[in-house]
Design an enzyme around this catalytic site. Sequence first.
Site, PDB file in Angstrom:
ATOM      1  N   TYR A  36       0.670  -1.260  -0.112  1.00  0.00           N
ATOM      2  CA  TYR A  36      -0.038   0.041  -0.078  1.00  0.00           C
ATOM      3  C   TYR A  36       0.946   1.333  -0.133  1.00  0.00           C
ATOM      4  CZ  TYR A  36      -3.643  -3.045   1.216  1.00  0.00           C
ATOM      5  OH  TYR A  36      -4.817  -4.113   1.400  1.00  0.00           O
ATOM      6  N   HIS A  41      -4.517   5.876  -1.874  1.00  0.00           N
ATOM      7  CA  HIS A  41      -5.401   5.895  -0.856  1.00  0.00           C
ATOM      8  C   HIS A  41      -4.659   6.111   0.498  1.00  0.00           C
ATOM      9  CE1 HIS A  41      -9.076   5.331   0.990  1.00  0.00           C
ATOM     10  NE2 HIS A  41      -8.861   3.882   1.316  1.00  0.00           N
ATOM     11  N   ASP A 112      -7.300  11.077   1.406  1.00  0.00           N
ATOM     12  CA  ASP A 112      -7.559  11.421   0.002  1.00  0.00           C
ATOM     13  C   ASP A 112      -8.968  11.675  -0.447  1.00  0.00           C
ATOM     14  OD1 ASP A 112      -7.848   8.517   1.016  1.00  0.00           O
ATOM     15  OD2 ASP A 112      -8.343   8.057  -1.046  1.00  0.00           O
TER      16      ASP A 112
END
Length: 208
Positions: A36, A41, A112
């Site tokens: 990630y 995100h 975000d």
Amino acid sequence: MIKWMQNLFSSPKTEENTDIMKKFLIVGLGNIGSEYVNTRHNIGFKVVDFLAKKEGISFETVKLGSLAEYKFKGRTFLLLKPNTYMNLSGKAVKYWMDKENIPLENIFVITDDLNLSFGTIRIRKKGSDGGHNGLKNINLVLNTQEYTRFRFGISDEFKKGQQVDYVLGDWDDNEKAKLTERLEVASEIIKSFGTAGLENTMTTFNGK
């Protein structure tokens, strides 16, 4: 004599309240895990990571996340990256807010936003979750929407049915080329929030 006695008993409380108002919890939202790290995100993580690296401070693993302490102009900024995953972000926010005795008005959440074009900045002192699961959980756990959030635009350049892949996807080359400048601005926003105040920060940076 009476005034001296009043000062004697009131000063500690006044100093304590002043210290509390000079401490800020800056929460970058994201998901833990190497897969990630560079996703859209995780812009909340990326913003606080950028500030920490720029100022030469390090994160330490703590309960419910990673924490770094940054001091600037008499203020203390606690940079928090929750390790609860996005959907349970509120748990970490509430824990550190209570532990450090930080007032709600000194909470600053970075997230975000699909509804804003890439790099667009929108700072608000309250608001709905806008469909964002991290904000949704924070609203639920804190039982309020009355905290400051900094929305970083990631745009909505995805085809129908591909929203999840887009949000959890890496920045494209064009975005990467512009990201450092946007992160510089984001760092200044954090410092401004603690030193110039929310209203001045919104006036200076919203839409930039």
